[in-house]
Design an enzyme around this catalytic site. Structure first.
Site, mmCIF file in Angstrom:
data_model
loop_
_atom_site.group_PDB
_atom_site.id
_atom_site.type_symbol
_atom_site.label_atom_id
_atom_site.label_comp_id
_atom_site.label_asym_id
_atom_site.label_seq_id
_atom_site.Cartn_x
_atom_site.Cartn_y
_atom_site.Cartn_z
ATOM 1 N N LYS A 14 0.526 -1.422 0.209
ATOM 2 C CA LYS A 14 -0.136 -0.100 -0.200
ATOM 3 C C LYS A 14 0.880 1.891 0.327
ATOM 4 O O LYS A 14 0.519 1.859 -1.242
ATOM 5 C CB LYS A 14 -1.133 0.574 0.884
ATOM 6 N N ARG A 172 -1.523 -11.366 14.355
ATOM 7 C CA ARG A 172 -1.675 -10.369 14.098
ATOM 8 C C ARG A 172 -2.057 -9.809 13.491
ATOM 9 O O ARG A 172 -3.588 -8.895 12.704
ATOM 10 C CB ARG A 172 -0.449 -9.689 14.038
#
Ligand SMILES: [Zn+2]
Length: 222
Positions: A14, A172
């Protein structure tokens, strides 16, 4: 102004894509992490407020982040628009962002999700190894050492930190993906969600992202 929200799991590329797209569209790349660092460095009242939370290892509350974001969008380089990278992270933040933009007559114009399957995310993120001597960082798929298991610079052995082991990463990631899905659903409901295939090369993802945002078809290679 054009506001684009770029969505993707950690490891989806990203940040890299946000920087490329911002450059191509000549609009600001607003990464939330940079926003926090800059606000703290500038010593602005809002930065000091944010710092109180960060110093205690707490999350900066949404209203503070939104105020920082609004200040940032008022800067000259964001006059034509911005790509938001790292915000919103929850559906509550997405709703707060909609309200904040609406106050100034703006809105999120596009939300684009860089899609990468979970297994690939884990593969990408668990490729991180560091050298014991100096913490030089290697990455199995993208930046491997010349000799497996040895640092190119000082020859010390490479180890994988607890944080970078596949099981830790998966645990996570599950939490992060749950939030990401909320945000994706938010933009799917408002009808502005697009997605691009994040399994492609960086250049191909950049090309698809550009056409998703502008609606322009890229010139095809001859
Ligand atoms: Zn080293």
């Amino acid at each position: 102004m054009t506001v684009v929200v770029l969505l993707g799991a950690p490891g989806a590329g990203k940040g890299t894509q946000a920087a490329l797209l911002a450059e191509k569209l000549r609009i600001a790349h607003v990464a939330t992490g940079d926003l926090f660092r800059a606000a703290v460095r500038d010593g602005s009242p809002i930065g000091l407020e944010a710092r109180r939370f960060m110093e205690r290892g707490q999350l900066v509350p949404d209203d503070i982040t939104i105020r920082m974001l609004k200040d940032r969008l008022g800067k000259p380089d964001a006059a034509d628009g911005a790509i938001l990278d790292g915000f919103p992270r929850t559906s509550a933040q997405a709703a707060a962002l909609d309200n904040a933009l609406a106050e100034r007559g703006d809105r999120v114009d596009q939300a684009v999700h860089i899609e990468v399957p979970d297994d690939e995310l884990i593969r990408r993120m668990s490729g991180r190894w560091v050298c014991q001597a100096a913490g030089h960082v290697y990455n199995e798929p993208t930046n491997p050492p010349r000799v497996p298991g040895r640092c190119d610079i000082d020859g010390s052995s490479l180890i994988q930190r607890e944080d970078d082991k596949p099981d830790t990463i998966r645990a996570r990631l599950d939490l992060q993906l749950a939030s990401l899905r909320e945000v994706i659903d938010h933009y799917a409901r408002t009808g502005i969600l697009r997605s691009v295939d994040g399994l492609q090369s960086i250049d191909d993802v950049a090309r698809d992202l550009h056409s998703a945002v502008t609606g322009e078809r890229p010139p095809t290679d001859a």
